[in-house]
Design an enzyme around this catalytic site. Structure first.
Site, short mmCIF file in Angstrom:
data_model
loop_
_atom_site.label_atom_id
_atom_site.label_comp_id
_atom_site.label_asym_id
_atom_site.label_seq_id
_atom_site.Cartn_x
_atom_site.Cartn_y
_atom_site.Cartn_z
CE LYS A 143 -4.38 -1.73 1.62
NZ LYS A 143 -5.57 -1.52 2.43
CE LYS A 192 -8.53 -9.08 -3.77
NZ LYS A 192 -8.81 -8.81 -2.38
CE LYS A 203 -11.56 -0.13 -1.45
NZ LYS A 203 -11.69 -1.25 -0.53
P1 ADP Z 1 -10.94 -4.24 -2.44
O1 ADP Z 1 -10.02 -5.32 -2.95
O2 ADP Z 1 -12.02 -3.89 -3.39
O3 ADP Z 1 -10.16 -3.05 -1.93
P2 ADP Z 1 -11.16 -4.91 0.31
O4 ADP Z 1 -9.69 -5.15 0.31
O5 ADP Z 1 -11.70 -3.70 1.00
O6 ADP Z 1 -11.67 -4.89 -1.19
O7 ADP Z 1 -11.85 -6.22 0.86
C1 ADP Z 1 -12.94 -6.27 1.74
C2 ADP Z 1 -13.30 -7.72 1.96
O8 ADP Z 1 -13.76 -8.31 0.74
C3 ADP Z 1 -12.14 -8.59 2.41
O9 ADP Z 1 -12.65 -9.57 3.32
C4 ADP Z 1 -11.67 -9.26 1.15
O10 ADP Z 1 -11.03 -10.50 1.39
C5 ADP Z 1 -12.97 -9.42 0.38
N1 ADP Z 1 -12.73 -9.35 -1.05
C6 ADP Z 1 -12.32 -8.24 -1.73
N2 ADP Z 1 -12.23 -8.48 -3.04
C7 ADP Z 1 -12.58 -9.78 -3.20
C8 ADP Z 1 -12.67 -10.64 -4.35
N3 ADP Z 1 -12.40 -10.18 -5.56
N4 ADP Z 1 -13.06 -11.92 -4.17
C9 ADP Z 1 -13.34 -12.37 -2.93
N5 ADP Z 1 -13.27 -11.63 -1.82
C10 ADP Z 1 -12.89 -10.34 -1.94
NA NA Z 2 -7.88 -4.24 -1.38
#
Ligand code: ADP
Ligand code: NA
Length: 329
Positions: free
Chosen positions: A114, A197, A200
């Site tokens: 990050k 993955k 956002k």
């Molecule tokens: P992002 O990757 O969009 O920033 P976050 O890191 O805020 O999302 O993740 C919030 C929650 O959602 C976490 O528990 C993460 O493991 C889950 N998560 C995020 N993206 C995915 C994905 N593509 N598939 C499965 N779980 C996800």
């Molecule tokens: Na993330």
């Protein structure tokens, strides 16, 4: 036997959650309410470790909380609250920061990821110490279990190390939280770059947000990157795009992937995408409507979150009182 206590938090950064958040995490939050005493929070304090806009943050926090309720988090059964409404997280965090070593915090790989944009020297100290606040989020509730994805494992290890260190030095105080591998969690890939993955942080064309209107989500699904073949079969290695669409379909419709393969035998990717767009719309339409309803009565939503914070504080304040006493405050 008392139910195991579970703590989980999610950042309000994007306002709308996406299909990956739901299928990888939030659906398990909802299910866990049947077998655990759940504490669920929108972690707005974690959202200021990187650049932010105050008005946007406040709005995103409410939108996030409303979506959680719309998805099935039940404020009557679970404590649903906003992290900054419970000052005990930060009160505990300071003590844990003074127990954590600079070296072990430096080993957290998420900071390395990050901080790439600003560089370590240009990143906030909050981004660096954020895993310690996360440890406080968990330990302040004496959580037995924490649903965690792979990306959070290292932070949970740090949490356990800090709890063990505190207990060893000041007497048994904290429950050691165990990682709970979420049952039935699916990893959802980005529709445009199915080697990554869904996130956002990637361009929105590959990310289906729960608050997207049906036209937008249908368009994203129609434009999903697939491969040059024709057969609708799951093959994660050679057909990641198609496999991802099947995974999403199956997770939302409850139809096992092999049955979907049979159903789409002899039909093309276009048919799969068309049906998936309907499956997604059928799922998100009521979630969007309920979210909007909750946001339209902002006073009621704020009352609901105040109630959640009050319940959370009962537990959190007791922990902080013990901790502060033991460390000599
Ligand atoms: P992002 O990757 O969009 O920033 P976050 O890191 O805020 O999302 O993740 C919030 C929650 O959602 C976490 O528990 C993460 O493991 C889950 N998560 C995020 N993206 C995915 C994905 N593509 N598939 C499965 N779980 C996800
Ligand atoms: Na993330």
């Amino acid at each position: 036997v008392p139910l195991p206590r579970v703590l989980s938090g999610i950042q309000p950064t994007a306002g709308s959650f996406h299909l990956g958040n739901y299928l990888g995490a939030l659906r398990q939050w909802v299910a866990l309410q049947d077998t655990a005493e759940a504490f669920y929070c929108v972690v707005d304090q974690h959202a200021i470790t990187m650049d932010w806009d105050p008005a946007q943050l406040r709005q995103n926090t409410l939108v996030s909380a409303a979506q959680l309720v719309a998805l099935g988090v039940d404020p009557a059964r679970s404590s649903l609250f906003v992290q900054s409404h419970v000052p005990e997280h930060v009160q505990l965090s300071w003590v844990l920061e003074c127990l954590a070593r600079f070296g072990e915090a430096s080993r957290m790989t998420q900071f390395k990821d990050k901080s790439q944009r600003e560089g370590a020297a240009g990143s906030s100290v909050g981004l660096f110490t954020y895993p310690v606040l996360q440890a406080a989020d968990i330990l302040v509730y004496q959580a037995d279990e924490v649903p965690v994805g792979e990306d959070q494992r290292q932070h949970l290890e740090l949490t356990r190390d800090l709890a063990t260190r505190f207990n060893g030095r000041f007497g048994d105080t904290f429950t050691l939280p165990a990682a709970r591998i979420p049952q039935g969690a699916a990893k959802i890939l980005d529709l445009q770059s199915p080697e990554k993955k869904m996130s956002k942080s990637l361009p929105p064309a590959g990310c289906v947000f729960l608050l997207d209107d049906p036209k937008t989500s249908a368009k994203k699904i129609r434009s999903a990157v697939t491969d040059t073949g024709r057969e609708v079969v799951a093959d994660a290695e050679n057909k990641p795009g198609v496999t991802n669409l099947l995974t999403i379909h199956s997770a939302l419709s409850g139809i096992p992937v092999p049955e979907l393969e049979e159903r789409f035998a002899g039909r093309g990717y276009g048919d799969l995408k068309k049906e998936l767009a309907e499956v997604v719309t059928d799922f998100v339409a009521p979630v969007r409507a309920r979210t909007q309803e909750l946001l339209d009565d902002r006073a009621e939503l704020e009352r609901l979150l105040a109630g959640g914070a009050a319940r959370a504080r009962e537990v959190a304040a007791a922990t902080v009182a013990t901790v502060y006493d033991r460390v000599g405050f």
